[in-house]
Scaffold this motif. Structure first.
Motif, PDB file in Angstrom:
ATOM      1  N   GLY A   1       5.526   6.365  -4.765  1.00  6.70           N
ATOM      2  CA  GLY A   1       4.170   5.986  -5.143  1.00  6.70           C
ATOM      3  C   GLY A   1       3.918   4.494  -4.956  1.00  6.70           C
ATOM      4  N   ARG A   2       4.901   3.773  -4.463  1.00 11.03           N
ATOM      5  CA  ARG A   2       4.795   2.330  -4.235  1.00 11.03           C
ATOM      6  C   ARG A   2       4.748   2.051  -2.737  1.00 11.03           C
TER       7      ARG A   2
ATOM      8  N   THR B   1      -4.273  -2.533   4.881  1.00 14.10           N
ATOM      9  CA  THR B   1      -3.206  -1.667   4.389  1.00 14.10           C
ATOM     10  C   THR B   1      -3.759  -0.390   3.763  1.00 14.10           C
ATOM     11  N   PRO B   2      -2.927   0.640   3.627  1.00 13.95           N
ATOM     12  CA  PRO B   2      -3.408   1.920   3.096  1.00 13.95           C
ATOM     13  C   PRO B   2      -3.839   1.855   1.629  1.00 13.95           C
TER      14      PRO B   2
ATOM     15  N   ILE C   1      -4.394   0.690   8.782  1.00 14.36           N
ATOM     16  CA  ILE C   1      -3.484   1.787   8.453  1.00 14.36           C
ATOM     17  C   ILE C   1      -4.135   2.518   7.291  1.00 14.36           C
ATOM     18  N   ASN C   2      -4.584   3.747   7.531  1.00  9.97           N
ATOM     19  CA  ASN C   2      -5.307   4.456   6.480  1.00  9.97           C
ATOM     20  C   ASN C   2      -4.344   5.143   5.509  1.00  9.97           C
ATOM     21  N   ALA C   3      -4.903   5.834   4.519  1.00 10.83           N
ATOM     22  CA  ALA C   3      -4.099   6.470   3.476  1.00 10.83           C
ATOM     23  C   ALA C   3      -3.196   7.574   4.018  1.00 10.83           C
ATOM     24  N   ASP C   4      -3.522   8.108   5.205  1.00 11.94           N
ATOM     25  CA  ASP C   4      -2.681   9.121   5.848  1.00 11.94           C
ATOM     26  C   ASP C   4      -1.687   8.497   6.821  1.00 11.94           C
ATOM     27  N   PHE C   5      -1.593   7.163   6.800  1.00 11.00           N
ATOM     28  CA  PHE C   5      -0.699   6.382   7.650  1.00 11.00           C
ATOM     29  C   PHE C   5      -1.012   6.555   9.138  1.00 11.00           C
TER      30      PHE C   5
END
Length: 165
Positions: free
Chosen positions: A61-62, A106-107, A130-134
Protein backbone atom coordinates in the motif's frame (compact mmCIF):
# COMPACT_ATOMS: atom_id res chain seq x y z
CA UNK A 1 10.48 -35.33 -26.19
CA UNK A 2 8.69 -34.11 -23.07
CA UNK A 3 5.57 -32.00 -23.82
CA UNK A 4 6.57 -29.47 -21.14
CA UNK A 5 9.83 -28.74 -22.97
CA UNK A 6 7.95 -28.20 -26.25
CA UNK A 7 5.62 -25.77 -24.50
CA UNK A 8 8.60 -23.77 -23.20
CA UNK A 9 10.93 -23.79 -26.21
CA UNK A 10 11.40 -24.86 -29.82
CA UNK A 11 14.34 -25.79 -32.02
CA UNK A 12 15.17 -23.21 -34.69
CA UNK A 13 18.20 -22.74 -36.89
CA UNK A 14 20.39 -25.12 -34.91
CA UNK A 15 19.55 -23.92 -31.40
CA UNK A 16 16.82 -24.05 -28.77
CA UNK A 17 14.79 -20.84 -28.47
CA UNK A 18 12.47 -20.19 -25.53
CA UNK A 19 9.05 -18.68 -26.00
CA UNK A 20 10.01 -15.93 -23.54
CA UNK A 21 12.87 -14.96 -25.92
CA UNK A 22 10.37 -14.72 -28.78
CA UNK A 23 7.96 -12.65 -26.66
CA UNK A 24 10.81 -10.33 -25.64
CA UNK A 25 11.85 -9.80 -29.27
CA UNK A 26 8.25 -9.11 -30.32
CA UNK A 27 7.92 -6.61 -27.49
CA UNK A 28 11.16 -4.86 -28.58
CA UNK A 29 9.84 -4.72 -32.15
CA UNK A 30 6.62 -3.19 -30.84
CA UNK A 31 8.62 -0.54 -28.91
CA UNK A 32 10.74 0.13 -32.01
CA UNK A 33 7.67 0.52 -34.24
CA UNK A 34 5.92 2.84 -31.80
CA UNK A 35 9.08 4.72 -30.78
CA UNK A 36 11.63 4.72 -33.63
CA UNK A 37 14.24 6.54 -31.51
CA UNK A 38 13.94 4.02 -28.68
CA UNK A 39 17.03 3.17 -26.68
CA UNK A 40 16.15 -0.51 -26.50
CA UNK A 41 18.87 -1.46 -24.04
CA UNK A 42 17.01 0.45 -21.31
CA UNK A 43 13.67 -1.32 -21.82
CA UNK A 44 14.33 -4.18 -19.35
CA UNK A 45 15.33 -1.73 -16.59
CA UNK A 46 12.24 0.39 -17.20
CA UNK A 47 9.93 -2.62 -17.17
CA UNK A 48 11.51 -4.18 -14.09
CA UNK A 49 11.46 -0.92 -12.14
CA UNK A 50 7.83 -0.23 -13.08
CA UNK A 51 6.86 -3.80 -12.17
CA UNK A 52 8.71 -3.54 -8.85
CA UNK A 53 6.97 -0.25 -8.01
CA UNK A 54 3.58 -1.74 -8.83
CA UNK A 55 4.07 -5.01 -6.95
CA UNK A 56 5.51 -3.19 -3.91
CA UNK A 57 2.47 -0.90 -3.87
CA UNK A 58 0.05 -3.84 -4.22
CA UNK A 59 1.82 -5.70 -1.40
CA UNK A 60 2.31 -2.82 1.06
CA UNK A 61 0.00 0.00 0.00
CA UNK A 62 3.09 2.24 -0.04
CA UNK A 63 5.11 3.71 -2.89
CA UNK A 64 8.81 3.46 -3.61
CA UNK A 65 10.72 6.63 -4.49
CA UNK A 66 11.46 5.51 -8.05
CA UNK A 67 8.92 7.32 -10.19
CA UNK A 68 11.31 10.08 -11.30
CA UNK A 69 13.73 7.40 -12.52
CA UNK A 70 10.89 5.57 -14.28
CA UNK A 71 9.91 8.81 -16.01
CA UNK A 72 13.47 9.47 -17.13
CA UNK A 73 13.87 5.93 -18.46
CA UNK A 74 10.57 6.25 -20.32
CA UNK A 75 11.83 9.48 -21.91
CA UNK A 76 15.09 7.83 -22.92
CA UNK A 77 13.32 4.82 -24.38
CA UNK A 78 10.48 6.56 -26.18
CA UNK A 79 12.16 9.74 -27.42
CA UNK A 80 15.82 8.75 -27.51
CA UNK A 81 16.71 11.32 -24.83
CA UNK A 82 20.32 10.91 -23.71
CA UNK A 83 20.13 11.20 -19.94
CA UNK A 84 22.58 13.40 -18.05
CA UNK A 85 24.49 12.13 -15.04
CA UNK A 86 22.55 11.99 -11.79
CA UNK A 87 22.25 15.36 -10.08
CA UNK A 88 23.67 17.22 -13.09
CA UNK A 89 22.72 20.89 -13.04
CA UNK A 90 20.31 22.11 -15.68
CA UNK A 91 18.16 19.57 -17.47
CA UNK A 92 17.69 15.80 -17.19
CA UNK A 93 18.94 14.99 -20.67
CA UNK A 94 19.50 15.98 -24.28
CA UNK A 95 17.52 15.37 -27.40
CA UNK A 96 19.75 16.48 -30.26
CA UNK A 97 20.71 20.05 -29.39
CA UNK A 98 17.80 20.51 -26.97
CA UNK A 99 18.09 20.27 -23.20
CA UNK A 100 15.09 18.35 -21.86
CA UNK A 101 13.58 18.64 -18.39
CA UNK A 102 11.63 15.53 -17.39
CA UNK A 103 8.88 15.73 -14.78
CA UNK A 104 6.83 12.75 -13.62
CA UNK A 105 3.24 12.66 -12.39
CA UNK A 106 3.14 9.80 -9.90
CA UNK A 107 0.25 7.36 -9.36
CA UNK A 108 -0.49 8.74 -5.90
CA UNK A 109 -0.73 12.44 -6.80
CA UNK A 110 -4.15 13.95 -6.20
CA UNK A 111 -3.74 16.37 -9.14
CA UNK A 112 -2.32 15.68 -12.59
CA UNK A 113 0.20 18.51 -12.54
CA UNK A 114 3.89 19.19 -12.10
CA UNK A 115 5.92 22.23 -11.10
CA UNK A 116 8.88 23.36 -13.16
CA UNK A 117 11.64 25.77 -12.10
CA UNK A 118 11.52 28.74 -14.45
CA UNK A 119 15.26 29.24 -13.93
CA UNK A 120 16.02 25.77 -15.32
CA UNK A 121 18.21 25.39 -18.39
CA UNK A 122 15.91 23.47 -20.75
CA UNK A 123 14.35 24.02 -24.15
CA UNK A 124 11.83 21.15 -23.99
CA UNK A 125 9.70 19.81 -21.18
CA UNK A 126 8.65 16.16 -21.08
CA UNK A 127 5.88 15.28 -18.64
CA UNK A 128 5.52 11.57 -17.96
CA UNK A 129 2.34 10.34 -16.30
CA UNK A 130 2.12 7.07 -14.38
CA UNK A 131 -1.52 6.44 -13.55
CA UNK A 132 -3.02 4.39 -10.70
CA UNK A 133 -2.94 1.28 -12.93
CA UNK A 134 0.79 1.86 -13.54
CA UNK A 135 0.23 2.70 -17.21
CA UNK A 136 2.75 5.20 -18.53
CA UNK A 137 2.20 7.99 -21.07
CA UNK A 138 3.95 11.23 -21.90
CA UNK A 139 3.61 14.62 -23.52
CA UNK A 140 6.39 16.94 -24.67
CA UNK A 141 6.25 20.68 -25.21
CA UNK A 142 8.74 23.32 -26.31
CA UNK A 143 9.64 25.77 -23.57
CA UNK A 144 8.67 28.66 -25.85
CA UNK A 145 5.05 27.42 -25.77
CA UNK A 146 4.86 27.40 -21.96
CA UNK A 147 3.02 30.27 -20.28
CA UNK A 148 5.17 33.11 -18.98
CA UNK A 149 5.35 33.78 -15.24
CA UNK A 150 7.30 35.94 -12.82
CA UNK A 151 7.09 33.23 -10.16
CA UNK A 152 10.03 30.85 -9.60
CA UNK A 153 7.85 27.79 -10.30
CA UNK A 154 5.47 27.21 -13.18
CA UNK A 155 2.52 24.87 -12.64
CA UNK A 156 1.85 22.64 -15.66
CA UNK A 157 -1.40 20.69 -15.83
CA UNK A 158 -1.47 17.45 -17.81
CA UNK A 159 -4.73 18.51 -19.45
CA UNK A 160 -3.06 21.70 -20.78
CA UNK A 161 -0.30 19.82 -22.59
CA UNK A 162 -0.72 19.02 -26.29
CA UNK A 163 -1.44 15.42 -27.18
CA UNK A 164 0.91 13.72 -29.58
CA UNK A 165 -0.91 11.30 -31.85
Amino acid sequence: MDADILNQAFYDDGEWVSWSDVEEQLQYQEWRAKYPNAIRSLIPYFEELLSLAESYHLETGRHLSVYGDIGELFGAITYGIRLNKNYAQGADGRLGNDHVEIKTITPFKSKDEVFVKVSGNFSKLLVVKINADFEVSSRMIDRSKLPKTAKPLLRIRWSDLPRIE
